[in-house]
Design an enzyme around this catalytic site. Structure first.
Site, PDB file in Angstrom:
ATOM      1  N   HIS A 258       0.839  -1.194   0.000  1.00 48.46           N
ATOM      2  CA  HIS A 258       0.000   0.000   0.000  1.00 48.46           C
ATOM      3  C   HIS A 258       0.872   1.241   0.000  1.00 48.46           C
ATOM      4  O   HIS A 258       1.927   1.248   0.626  1.00 48.46           O
ATOM      5  CB  HIS A 258      -0.935   0.021   1.210  1.00 48.46           C
ATOM      6  CG  HIS A 258      -2.112   0.907   0.993  1.00 48.46           C
ATOM      7  ND1 HIS A 258      -2.076   2.240   1.290  1.00 48.46           N
ATOM      8  CD2 HIS A 258      -3.323   0.654   0.456  1.00 48.46           C
ATOM      9  CE1 HIS A 258      -3.236   2.768   0.942  1.00 48.46           C
ATOM     10  NE2 HIS A 258      -4.014   1.835   0.441  1.00 48.46           N
ATOM     11  N   ASP A 309      -7.964  -5.419  -0.842  1.00 49.00           N
ATOM     12  CA  ASP A 309      -8.386  -6.272  -1.949  1.00 49.00           C
ATOM     13  C   ASP A 309      -8.106  -7.749  -1.730  1.00 49.00           C
ATOM     14  O   ASP A 309      -8.678  -8.594  -2.407  1.00 49.00           O
ATOM     15  CB  ASP A 309      -7.692  -5.822  -3.243  1.00 49.00           C
ATOM     16  CG  ASP A 309      -8.211  -4.483  -3.691  1.00 49.00           C
ATOM     17  OD1 ASP A 309      -9.433  -4.351  -3.820  1.00 49.00           O
ATOM     18  OD2 ASP A 309      -7.399  -3.551  -3.877  1.00 49.00           O
TER      19      ASP A 309
HETATM   20  C1  COA Z   1      -0.537  -0.595  -3.894  1.00 47.49           C
HETATM   21  C2  COA Z   1       0.725  -0.292  -4.708  1.00 47.49           C
HETATM   22  C3  COA Z   1       0.295   0.142  -6.113  1.00 47.49           C
HETATM   23  C4  COA Z   1       1.478   0.846  -4.019  1.00 47.49           C
HETATM   24  O1  COA Z   1       2.500   1.232  -4.879  1.00 47.49           O
HETATM   25  P1  COA Z   1       3.727   2.159  -4.437  1.00 47.49           P
HETATM   26  O2  COA Z   1       3.372   2.958  -3.265  1.00 47.49           O
HETATM   27  O3  COA Z   1       4.152   2.881  -5.662  1.00 47.49           O
HETATM   28  O4  COA Z   1       4.807   1.134  -3.934  1.00 47.49           O
HETATM   29  P2  COA Z   1       5.899   0.453  -4.831  1.00 47.49           P
HETATM   30  O5  COA Z   1       5.241  -0.231  -5.977  1.00 47.49           O
HETATM   31  O6  COA Z   1       6.964   1.458  -5.148  1.00 47.49           O
HETATM   32  O7  COA Z   1       6.436  -0.616  -3.814  1.00 47.49           O
HETATM   33  C5  COA Z   1       7.531  -0.439  -2.904  1.00 47.49           C
HETATM   34  C6  COA Z   1       8.347  -1.720  -2.885  1.00 47.49           C
HETATM   35  O8  COA Z   1       7.535  -2.807  -2.445  1.00 47.49           O
HETATM   36  C7  COA Z   1       7.391  -3.779  -3.473  1.00 47.49           C
HETATM   37  N1  COA Z   1       5.985  -4.155  -3.565  1.00 47.49           N
HETATM   38  C8  COA Z   1       4.933  -3.344  -3.328  1.00 47.49           C
HETATM   39  N2  COA Z   1       3.795  -4.026  -3.493  1.00 47.49           N
HETATM   40  C9  COA Z   1       4.150  -5.267  -3.863  1.00 47.49           C
HETATM   41  C10 COA Z   1       3.418  -6.418  -4.175  1.00 47.49           C
HETATM   42  N3  COA Z   1       2.075  -6.388  -4.162  1.00 47.49           N
HETATM   43  N4  COA Z   1       4.072  -7.548  -4.500  1.00 47.49           N
HETATM   44  C11 COA Z   1       5.433  -7.567  -4.517  1.00 47.49           C
HETATM   45  N5  COA Z   1       6.197  -6.498  -4.236  1.00 47.49           N
HETATM   46  C12 COA Z   1       5.551  -5.359  -3.905  1.00 47.49           C
HETATM   47  C13 COA Z   1       7.794  -3.061  -4.761  1.00 47.49           C
HETATM   48  O9  COA Z   1       8.259  -3.961  -5.735  1.00 47.49           O
HETATM   49  C14 COA Z   1       8.848  -2.132  -4.252  1.00 47.49           C
HETATM   50  O10 COA Z   1      10.032  -2.867  -4.048  1.00 47.49           O
HETATM   51  P3  COA Z   1      11.445  -2.243  -4.454  1.00 47.49           P
HETATM   52  O11 COA Z   1      11.577  -1.043  -3.569  1.00 47.49           O
HETATM   53  O12 COA Z   1      12.382  -3.344  -4.171  1.00 47.49           O
HETATM   54  O13 COA Z   1      11.330  -1.879  -5.898  1.00 47.49           O
HETATM   55  C15 COA Z   1       1.633  -1.527  -4.760  1.00 47.49           C
HETATM   56  O14 COA Z   1       1.895  -2.000  -3.458  1.00 47.49           O
HETATM   57  C16 COA Z   1       1.051  -2.628  -5.612  1.00 47.49           C
HETATM   58  O15 COA Z   1       1.236  -2.633  -6.837  1.00 47.49           O
HETATM   59  N6  COA Z   1       0.314  -3.602  -5.002  1.00 47.49           N
HETATM   60  C17 COA Z   1      -0.348  -4.626  -5.758  1.00 47.49           C
HETATM   61  C18 COA Z   1      -1.656  -4.116  -6.325  1.00 47.49           C
HETATM   62  C19 COA Z   1      -2.710  -3.940  -5.278  1.00 47.49           C
HETATM   63  O16 COA Z   1      -2.952  -4.818  -4.462  1.00 47.49           O
HETATM   64  N7  COA Z   1      -3.400  -2.792  -5.344  1.00 47.49           N
HETATM   65  C20 COA Z   1      -4.490  -2.485  -4.450  1.00 47.49           C
HETATM   66  C21 COA Z   1      -4.116  -1.384  -3.527  1.00 47.49           C
HETATM   67  S1  COA Z   1      -5.379  -1.119  -2.292  1.00 47.49           S
END
Ligand code: COA
Length: 372
Positions: A258, A309
């Site tokens: 998140h 989710d």
């Molecule tokens: C929610 C989300 C979009 C937030 O994105 P964000 O704040 O930009 O965070 P990031 O994508 O930069 O993630 C930070 C780190 O955690 C990791 N990470 C975050 N969510 C992850 C996941 N669901 N699975 C695996 N790794 C994850 C990223 O790869 C990143 O690692 P790194 O620093 O080694 O590159 C992201 O966690 C995600 O894509 N989750 C999956 C989709 C989801 O469940 N969305 C519903 C949200 S309520």
């Protein structure tokens, strides 16, 4: 110009009274979601988000009546599903179209004052439930079911979807799920809604734009992807390999992580408990066990925790809801939050227009096409 922050992380872009995240707790207009989920109806939450206070008995009754009255769609609205409600179209694509189409039948769609805004708010909130249910039924070749008077919003949605009234337990569970998804500060779709109406565009434009943003798998689309993952995994014995492969390939696992919550999503605990109960009751315990194992592994290996989710997927699946309807159901609930933010944006508007850091070529000269 200020410094670039990718994804606008940590940027405060507006003031709001609708909802907030403080110390990893989510509150709607000052009420903790724990309190609301345990005690309130979704209708009370709608009123709270739009007026920043809970309704009295008369106001609640009025709102319920207005929502019911407006759930009925224009006959041309019903017939438009015949044209495109098929398995070839994602229901979120359908919903995005239908939300926009709703404006065609609102004689006050272009009227711009507080009374007209509230009128649109009720129309949209009422009809979004009917749109999702009608799409689902028409594509299965079933008759559309009209809403039933005196049912709650949660019960009426399930009634219009399945053609029979839900049990008390199903209604209560669904009511809780609607409350938990209703609003969430400046998430991507809500921000989209605010950007759209900050041009003083109409409310239908705001919710249609928001639905488009919610559709993506990084936002509301994640719940459907969770169920896809659980189906792919199939058995508890396959969880470890599956998770490890995803981690090794640096692929995201849907339903985890998140932007704001780093110590866990406060909504997940309710959905986890609901998931435990309902998978047990419906003889699908292994789905819950697979989910818990994924969560344990991701916590241990990546420090990642489930978001809203993750467990909502098994809850909806166990209620016999088709997987591609999970995100539209999220939209049915979140419409209340989108509208609250749209009303707030109108009340104190300034067009949202940030800057971009230009990183392309400079000082180029036009070359005629014959010389390229
Ligand atoms: C929610 C989300 C979009 C937030 O994105 P964000 O704040 O930009 O965070 P990031 O994508 O930069 O993630 C930070 C780190 O955690 C990791 N990470 C975050 N969510 C992850 C996941 N669901 N699975 C695996 N790794 C994850 C990223 O790869 C990143 O690692 P790194 O620093 O080694 O590159 C992201 O966690 C995600 O894509 N989750 C999956 C989709 C989801 O469940 N969305 C519903 C949200 S309520």
């Amino acid at each position: 110009m200020s410094e670039l922050t990718k994804g606008l992380e940590g940027i405060v872009a507006t003031k709001t009274k609708v909802s907030s995240i403080v110390d990893d707790q989510l509150t709607y207009a000052g009420y903790e979601i724990d309190d609301l989920t345990e005690n309130a109806s979704f209708e009370e939450v709608i009123f709270l988000l739009w007026h920043f206070r809970l309704p009295n008995a008369e106001e609640l009754q009025n709102l319920k009546g207005q929502l019911f009255d407006n759930m009925i769609l224009n006959p041309r609205m019903y017939s438009h599903f015949e044209d495109y409600a098929t398995d070839q179209i994602h229901p979120m694509t359908g919903l995005r179209t239908s939300l926009s189409y709703l404006a065609h039948f609102d004689p006050r769609a272009e009227e711009f004052n507080e009374d007209a805004h509230l009128n649109k708010a009720i129309r949209i909130q009422a009809k979004v439930a009917s749109l999702v249910a009608a799409f689902a039924r028409v594509r299965q070749g079933k008759e559309v079911v009209k809403p039933k008077k005196d049912l709650s919003y949660a019960a009426n949605f399930l009634y219009m979807l399945f053609g029979e009234e839900p049990t008390k337990v199903q209604e209560e569970g669904f009511n809780k799920a609607l409350i938990l998804h209703a609003d969430h500060e400046l998430n991507a779709s809500t921000f989209t809604a605010r950007v759209a109406v900050s041009t003083l565009s109409d409310m239908y434009s705001g919710v249609t734009a928001a639905a488009g943003a919610l559709k993506g798998p990084l936002h509301g689309g994640a719940n459907e992807q969770v169920m896809k993952m659980l189906s792919e995994i199939g058995s508890i014995d396959n969880v470890e390999d599956y998770v490890q492969k995803k981690i090794d390939n640096k692929e995201k696992i849907m339903g985890f992580g998140h932007r704001v919550y780093k110590n866990g999503d406060p909504r997940a605990k309710y959905l986890k408990e609901m998931s435990r109960k309902i998978t047990d009751e419906t003889g699908q315990k292994e789905l819950y066990e697979i989910s818990v194992k994924i969560a344990d592994l991701l916590k241990e290996k990546k420090g990642l925790l489930p978001n809203v989710d993750f467990y909502s997927a098994t809850v909806y699946h166990s209620m016999n809801i088709e997987h591609d309807l999970f995100t539209p159901i999220f939209a049915v609930s979140r419409t209340s939050g989108w509208i609250a933010h749209i009303l707030e944006q109108y009340a104190d508007n300034r067009i949202i227009r940030p800057r971009a850091e230009y990183v392309g070529d400079v000082h180029r000269k036009y070359v005629p096409v014959s010389e390229r």
